[in-house]
Design a protein around this motif. Sequence first.
Motif, PDB file in Angstrom:
ATOM      1  N   PHE A  61       0.832  -1.207   0.000  1.00  0.00           N
ATOM      2  CA  PHE A  61       0.000   0.000   0.000  1.00  0.00           C
ATOM      3  C   PHE A  61       0.866   1.256   0.000  1.00  0.00           C
ATOM      4  CE2 PHE A  61      -3.897  -2.396   1.072  1.00  0.00           C
ATOM      5  CZ  PHE A  61      -4.792  -1.709   0.261  1.00  0.00           C
ATOM      6  N   CYS A  62       1.977   1.225   0.741  1.00  0.00           N
ATOM      7  CA  CYS A  62       2.907   2.360   0.718  1.00  0.00           C
ATOM      8  C   CYS A  62       3.452   2.591  -0.691  1.00  0.00           C
ATOM      9  CB  CYS A  62       4.059   2.105   1.690  1.00  0.00           C
ATOM     10  SG  CYS A  62       3.626   2.172   3.440  1.00  0.00           S
ATOM     11  N   GLU A  63       3.735   1.511  -1.383  1.00  0.00           N
ATOM     12  CA  GLU A  63       4.234   1.612  -2.755  1.00  0.00           C
ATOM     13  C   GLU A  63       3.154   2.127  -3.694  1.00  0.00           C
ATOM     14  OE1 GLU A  63       6.489  -1.219  -6.068  1.00  0.00           O
ATOM     15  OE2 GLU A  63       5.179  -2.141  -4.563  1.00  0.00           O
ATOM     16  N   ALA A  64       1.907   1.702  -3.455  1.00  0.00           N
ATOM     17  CA  ALA A  64       0.805   2.044  -4.360  1.00  0.00           C
ATOM     18  C   ALA A  64       0.378   3.500  -4.255  1.00  0.00           C
ATOM     19  CB  ALA A  64      -0.399   1.140  -4.069  1.00  0.00           C
ATOM     20  N   ALA A  65       0.490   4.093  -3.062  1.00  0.00           N
ATOM     21  CA  ALA A  65      -0.063   5.432  -2.843  1.00  0.00           C
ATOM     22  C   ALA A  65       0.448   6.481  -3.829  1.00  0.00           C
ATOM     23  CB  ALA A  65       0.178   5.861  -1.395  1.00  0.00           C
ATOM     24  N   PRO A  66       1.763   6.625  -4.026  1.00  0.00           N
ATOM     25  CA  PRO A  66       2.224   7.636  -4.982  1.00  0.00           C
ATOM     26  C   PRO A  66       1.940   7.268  -6.439  1.00  0.00           C
ATOM     27  CG  PRO A  66       4.092   6.415  -4.098  1.00  0.00           C
ATOM     28  CD  PRO A  66       2.897   5.995  -3.306  1.00  0.00           C
ATOM     29  N   ILE A  67       1.792   5.983  -6.731  1.00  0.00           N
ATOM     30  CA  ILE A  67       1.483   5.568  -8.108  1.00  0.00           C
ATOM     31  C   ILE A  67       0.052   5.937  -8.458  1.00  0.00           C
ATOM     32  CG2 ILE A  67       1.233   3.601  -9.682  1.00  0.00           C
ATOM     33  CD1 ILE A  67       3.404   2.162  -8.037  1.00  0.00           C
ATOM     34  N   PHE A  68      -0.883   5.607  -7.563  1.00  0.00           N
ATOM     35  CA  PHE A  68      -2.311   5.802  -7.833  1.00  0.00           C
ATOM     36  C   PHE A  68      -2.833   7.141  -7.329  1.00  0.00           C
ATOM     37  CE2 PHE A  68      -1.829   1.264  -8.271  1.00  0.00           C
ATOM     38  CZ  PHE A  68      -2.736   0.916  -9.257  1.00  0.00           C
TER      39      PHE A  68
END
Length: 278
Positions: free
Chosen positions: A167-174
């Motif tokens: 989720f930490c990885e996904a936040a800036p992507i999405f």
Amino acid sequence: MKRDFLRLADFPLDEHRTLFRRAHELKAKRRLGEAVRTLEGRSLLLLFEKASTRTRISFEAAVGQLGGNAITLPTADSQIARGETLEDTARVASRYVDAIMFRTHGDDRLRAFSRAATVPVINGLSDGGHPVQVLADLFTVEEKLGEVEGKTIAFVGDCASNMALSFCEAAPIFGFHLRLAAPKGYRPPAAALGGAQISMGQEKEAAARMKALAGYQVNEKLLGKAHRHAIVLHCLPAHRGEEITAGVIDGPQSAIFDEAENRLHVQKALLEHLILRR
């Protein structure tokens, strides 16, 4: 050239959006009973170092419903258990199948396997992340609440877990806001946060974990503080009465079983994307 899916950052946002669009199509076709046979004659190896329910069933069903076949192999039943290297297994398996899903422990094992394989490798869960699950989670958010960008997602509990790290990885992507609520000792290292917008609110250590995380249960009182249209997600399996109450799991704001179903549709789209675009 082969593509792997070891972490969410392996795909840019536009590819994730393509996957979601295709997953919506595939879900609709399944509801209508329309057969989709895009992977006819293709094979997927499912290699497991860790136990699994949803990952195994959803990947086996996904490739089968697309016309292909799955070969499921626990590493305990393979020559890996007798000393064969991961690299040799990857090289040989690549000559038999069209893609490999690997569910493993350390991410170093995942990367070593991926480097040796000549077909796409998918991370079915590792110590450092669970990207296929988080894809299904974000697909569910979009399905229930609309565009993920700009939404606020709260992760309560063990925020150093593989789920929280993805989720930490996904936040800036999405482009969503991520709030983490965890006791000291269960928070992600700064390096894992990347560009995530965050406010800070293992099974071998069950007693210590239960004590430390006792105040971080997702229950009716906590849910009552959320937006009235908020949905609840959980990757399952759930320890009812521990990290989440049965009333929340089975309650009107739960999207947990839709989330579990969506593993099937998102992974169908992912398999097509990786195998058909080689």
